[in-house]
Design an enzyme around this catalytic site. Structure first.
Site, short mmCIF file in Angstrom:
data_model
loop_
_atom_site.label_atom_id
_atom_site.label_comp_id
_atom_site.label_asym_id
_atom_site.label_seq_id
_atom_site.Cartn_x
_atom_site.Cartn_y
_atom_site.Cartn_z
N GLU A 127 16.91 -23.78 1.48
CA GLU A 127 17.37 -24.96 0.76
C GLU A 127 16.32 -26.07 0.89
O GLU A 127 15.83 -26.32 1.99
CB GLU A 127 18.70 -25.47 1.33
CG GLU A 127 19.28 -26.59 0.48
CD GLU A 127 20.65 -27.08 0.98
OE1 GLU A 127 21.20 -27.99 0.36
OE2 GLU A 127 21.15 -26.55 2.00
N ALA A 268 20.48 -28.31 10.62
CA ALA A 268 20.99 -26.94 10.56
C ALA A 268 21.14 -26.55 9.10
O ALA A 268 21.05 -27.39 8.21
CB ALA A 268 22.33 -26.81 11.29
N MET A 269 21.39 -25.27 8.87
CA MET A 269 21.52 -24.76 7.50
C MET A 269 22.66 -23.76 7.43
O MET A 269 22.75 -22.86 8.26
CB MET A 269 20.20 -24.12 7.05
CG MET A 269 20.22 -23.54 5.65
SD MET A 269 20.62 -24.81 4.42
CE MET A 269 21.38 -23.78 3.16
N GLU A 270 23.50 -23.92 6.38
CA GLU A 270 24.76 -23.19 6.29
C GLU A 270 24.65 -21.84 5.63
O GLU A 270 25.64 -21.36 5.05
CB GLU A 270 25.78 -24.04 5.52
CG GLU A 270 25.51 -24.18 4.02
CD GLU A 270 24.67 -25.37 3.63
OE1 GLU A 270 24.66 -25.75 2.44
OE2 GLU A 270 24.00 -25.94 4.52
N ASN A 271 23.50 -21.17 5.69
CA ASN A 271 23.35 -19.86 5.04
C ASN A 271 24.60 -18.99 5.27
O ASN A 271 25.12 -18.91 6.37
CB ASN A 271 22.14 -19.12 5.64
CG ASN A 271 20.95 -20.02 5.78
OD1 ASN A 271 20.38 -20.49 4.82
ND2 ASN A 271 20.56 -20.26 7.04
N HIS A 303 30.30 -28.98 10.66
CA HIS A 303 29.78 -29.25 9.31
C HIS A 303 29.28 -27.96 8.67
O HIS A 303 29.63 -27.64 7.53
CB HIS A 303 28.66 -30.28 9.39
CG HIS A 303 28.03 -30.61 8.08
ND1 HIS A 303 28.43 -31.68 7.31
CD2 HIS A 303 27.03 -30.01 7.38
CE1 HIS A 303 27.72 -31.72 6.20
NE2 HIS A 303 26.86 -30.72 6.22
N GLU A 304 28.44 -27.23 9.38
CA GLU A 304 27.87 -26.02 8.80
C GLU A 304 28.93 -24.95 8.58
O GLU A 304 28.90 -24.23 7.58
CB GLU A 304 26.74 -25.48 9.68
CG GLU A 304 25.63 -26.47 9.98
CD GLU A 304 25.04 -27.14 8.75
OE1 GLU A 304 25.03 -26.52 7.66
OE2 GLU A 304 24.58 -28.29 8.87
N HIS A 307 30.98 -25.66 5.46
CA HIS A 307 30.25 -25.34 4.24
C HIS A 307 30.61 -23.95 3.71
O HIS A 307 30.36 -23.66 2.53
CB HIS A 307 28.75 -25.37 4.49
CG HIS A 307 28.10 -26.67 4.13
ND1 HIS A 307 28.34 -27.33 2.94
CD2 HIS A 307 27.19 -27.43 4.79
CE1 HIS A 307 27.60 -28.42 2.88
NE2 HIS A 307 26.91 -28.52 3.99
#
Length: 880
Positions: A127, A268-271, A303-304, A307
């Site tokens: 992203e 962080a990233m919600e993959n 949060h992640e 998502h």
């Protein structure tokens, strides 16, 4: 690397994709000198597209193209055009399979976009537009496909191979290599693709969903961090249960995974099914993480995870809709954090960030609506406006509809759009359809930039017992927008009688018993409300709970502010009254002689706070924190930072001298010999204790010095240890400061996250973080130019928190930041663009400062080969 001249992309130009991708089959061959990516796409023309004869255009970035095949037949050079940033095939059938092989070099990827190496492991960040750095693909969020991913690597070096979805196959290969195949059953945009390969420790747990399914929870970290996972794992399970209870959202895959990575541009990233976290946002232990870190980790994990539905199952159609997922999910994680701790304290923290930083963004050259109308580089729009203001917009819908109808609306939204890429209009429409409310005017919150200003006036008719309140709303001009329309604003308020008791708010025509708090709905430029049956002139409690992201202008007297501090039943407004009082006192001192008097009522107000043990101690801890220099700058018309700094320091020192005995007593009273706990009560106790200690060190109190040294040496947790270290670093006890810093580093030198705290506490201090000190930190053996956390902890802390040193009248801080931005622009333009922010509001400052800030921006602008990320920020900042 993308180096072409930036082009503006407009929301009004949106077109549906000419081609859709149904499935993606990926095979990664990972080596030490690079990676070969085999991609097979099942593609078809989009029946909704008007461009029936459009060529196939795939995005790419920094790729070496090795081969292209259409339906199994290799294409020659004349069959396609490789433009570097695009692979174009002009003639394709209605449906076909496209196979592409690319070579990439993750080990040399300093931008940390796409596939790169961090601490010896492979990981991804796709992203917003990182997938095009892996293979050629229609890299846009409205192209959703099912992914199957096979990863091949050396078994000894990379025993753990992860991707999205479920593990469906694994086995051995020749030459000591092995493979694992992952399959994600849910269609997703390519920005949610993830891959990790490394030598990692696996921590396991399980979660049983509301329907009785057992979910396998896995956390992957480097071996040295194996004991720092418990808090994040517990936070994940709390998040999963809360999302079921409050939103009815059950997790959908069999496995949920989190990986901690040291080098990461974001938090962080919600993959989908494989969240990748910055190590600082997931690793915690009593010894190495502060209370704030524990709370931050809980919020980011939530949060992640949230998502999974608000962002993954329902995603955004295009990047203009980014707040569709981020604003909604920030609101959800804020609700969660409020439920896990103190709702009032959480609201104070959210609003402090909003009023200090997002309002500044709204008033600066990068101001943009929650749904932007255009952008050059999407990475620059991961902003506080998208996240924090976007969350406030969702919160206002929640306020207007009430919790039950809001839940009905969210259920309809998820049901109606599951598996789709949609818009903010779709979200609002679901809320309208579920509630029966017309939110047409409310949509202006997504379209208009800027912070509305509410000017409030009042009058009291004692003879009639009528209190009249007039509210006028205006929205300042912002770049590209003027003459804005009135917005739909929920305005919560109460009235307090002379005895401090809430008064009934009876409007003309009310037939039922009047409430003591109301939410007025502002839709016009000017409104007047009359409250009847008011026995004496009341004190208004305005914008309770901060019910809308607006500025309120009302001529509060100091007597009224003191009254609200003592009596307002709304904890947020009680805190806000104290902030307004302190702001008023500090602002009156700016530019005044050093012997100017300080209102003694401020001392007595703080004395009452410190000594009243019956008050909510979490709220007291917040109320004892003076308004920050950043907030005072935001309130100023033409900011003179050194003058603001001196005035604030004078007030702090005055309070500390006057309340010295009370501070010592407060410090001793908050001592706790029990086991360390991360509870609201324990956090409040430590916060009060460390605030008192910091104030004592501000006045160079010898007893305070002894308390700090002892606390630093005896603390059994990082909160108290860092509290003592910060107090010493911000004191004039230079020898103790140096000794404390040296001892702290020697103890924690092998823990990167703690070393980042050590960097930050120095860089943010005007005593330990002068420019010469910062330059020494940049050559420290623990500093790493490739690691975003280290860069943020030194350069970001100096420019964003050490404001008196950064805004040195000689302009050296500005020149320093310009130098670092230019250096980083060549390696990590995302980080470089974010570091520019302190310079972008140069017009906010007094002329002696603004001219030098402008010159620093011009130096960056004139750099040869400036990235698109930095180009956009700098050029917009310098625009007329």
């Amino acid at each position: 690397m993308r180096t072409s001249q930036p082009q503006t992309i407009y929301l009004s130009d949106y077109k549906v994709p000419a081609y859709l991708v149904d499935t993606v089959d990926l095979r990664f061959e990972l080596f030490e000198d690079g990676a070969r990516v085999h991609s097979t796409l099942a593609i078809r023309r989009n029946p909704d597209s008007q461009e029936s004869a459009a060529p196939l255009e795939l995005d790419g970035d920094s790729l070496v193209l090795e081969s292209v095949a259409l339906d199994g037949t290799a294409l020659s050079d004349g069959d396609y055009e490789n433009r570097g940033e695009q692979l174009v095939i002009r003639s394709v059938p209605e449906r076909f399979s496209l196979s592409v092989v690319t070579w990439i070099e993750p080990q040399n990827n300093t931008r940390l976009e796409g596939l790169y190496k961090s601490s010896g492991m492979f990981c991804t960040q796709c992203e917003a537009e990182g997938f095009r750095c892996i293979t050629f693909f229609p890299d846009r969020p409205d192209v959703m496909a099912r992914f199957r991913t096979r990863i091949e690597a050396d078994r000894e070096a990379y025993p753990v191979l992860l991707s999205n979805g479920n593990d469906v196959d694994r086995g051995e290969l020749d030459d000591g290599r092995h493979f694992v195949t992952w399959e994600d059953p849910f269609p997703k945009p390519c920005y949610l693709f993830a891959l990790v390969a490394g030598d990692l420790v696996e921590k396991r747990d399980t979660f049983t969903t509301c329907s009785g399914r057992d979910i396998d929870l896995r956390m992957y970290v480097e071996p040295r961090n194996a004991e720092k996972c418990d808090h994040a794992m517990d936070s994940l399970k709390r998040s999963m249960r809360w999302d079921e209870d409050v939103y009815g959202r059950e997790y959908d895959l069999d496995i949920f995974m989190i990986v901690a990575v040291d080098d990461f541009n974001m938090g962080a990233m919600e993959n989908k099914g494989l969240n990748i976290f910055n190590s600082s946002c997931v690793l915690a232990s009593q010894e190495t993480a502060t209370d704030l870190a524990f709370q931050r980790i809980e919020a980011i994990v939530a949060h992640e995870y949230f998502h999974n539905w608000s962002g993954n199952r329902v995603t955004c159609r295009d990047w203009f809709q980014l707040s569709l997922k981020e604003g909604f999910t920030v609101f959800r994680d804020s609700q969660f954090s409020a439920d896990m701790g103190s709702p009032t304290v959480k609201r104070i923290e959210d609003v402090t960030l909003l009023r200090t930083a997002q309002f500044a963004e709204d008033g600066g050259p990068m101001a943009h609506p929650v749904r932007p109308a255009s952008y050059m580089e999407i990475s620059n729009f991961y902003t506080l406006t998208i996240y924090e203001k976007g969350a406030e917009v969702v919160r206002m819908i929640h306020t207007l509809l009430g919790p039950d109808l809001f839940r009905k609306g969210s259920d309809l939204y998820f049901q109606r759009h599951d598996g789709q890429a949609v818009t903010t209009d779709d979200f609002v429409r679901a809320m309208e359809d579920a509630s029966g409310r017309d939110l047409s005017q409310f949509r202006l919150w997504y379209e208009q930039a800027g912070t509305p200003v509410l000017t409030v006036s009042d009058e009291f008719d004692e003879g009639r017992g009528v209190y009249r309140l007039t509210i006028e709303q205006t929205i300042p001009d912002t770049p590209g927008q003027s003459n804005k329309k009135p917005q739909h604003i929920p305005f919560a308020l109460g009235l307090l009688g002379s005895d401090g008791q809430p008064l009934p708010l009876r409007l003309s025509g009310d037939e039922t018993e009047a409430p003591t708090e109301r939410v007025l709905e502002l839709t016009e430029g000017v409104h007047t409300f009359e409250f009847h049956g008011i026995p004496s002139e009341p004190v208004p409690s305005l914008l309770r709970h901060f019910s809308a992201p607006v500025r309120v202008r009302y001529p509060w007297t100091r007597e009224q502010m003191l009254f609200l501090m003592n009596h307002d039943p709304d904890g947020f407004n009680r805190w806000d009254a104290g902030q307004r009082l302190a702001v008023d006192v500090i602002q009156r001192l700016i530019g005044s002689p050093d012997d100017a008097a300080i209102d003694p009522r401020l001392v007595e107000a703080y004395r009452k706070l410190i000594t009243d043990t019956g008050l909510d101690q979490a709220l007291v801890a917040k109320m004892l924190q003076l308004p920050s220099e950043a907030y005072l700058i935001e309130l100023a018309e033409s900011a003179d930072v050194p003058a603001i700094h001196r005035a604030r320091e004078r007030v702090l020192e005055h309070l500390a001298v006057a309340l010295r005995d009370e501070l010592v007593a407060c410090y001793q009273r908050q001592h706790d010999s029990g086991a360390y706990e991360v509870t609201p009560e324990a956090i409040a106790r430590r916060s009060l204790r460390n605030t008192a200690l910091g104030w004592l060190l501000m006045i160079n109190d010898d007893e305070g010095r002894a308390l700090a040294v002892r606390q630093l040496n005896e603390a059994d947790n990082m909160t108290d240890r860092m509290g003592a270290l910060r107090a010493l670093v911000n004191s004039d006890y230079e020898a103790d400061r140096r000794q404390a810093l040296d001892d702290f580093y020697d103890r924690f030198r092998d823990d990167p996250q703690v070393v980042e705290q050590w960097f930050s506490v120095q860089a943010a201090s005007d005593r330990a973080g002068q420019l010469s000190d910062i330059e020494q930190l940049l050559v420290h053996p623990a500093f790493d130019w490739k690691n975003p956390n280290k860069i943020r902890s030194v350069i970001g802390s100096f420019a964003g928190q050490n404001l008196a040193a950064f805004h040195n009248p000689d302009g050296s801080g500005y020149r320093f930041l310009a130098d670092q931005v230019c250096r980083l622009d060549d390696s990590n333009p995302q980080i470089a663009a974010r570091l520019v922010t302190p310079l972008t509001r140069w017009r906010k400052f007094a002329p002696a400062y603004s001219s030098q800030m402008q010159s620093a921006l011009e130096r960056i602008r004139d750099k040869e080969g400036l990235s698109r990320d930095v180009y956009e920020v700098v050029h917009k900042s310098l625009a007329g």
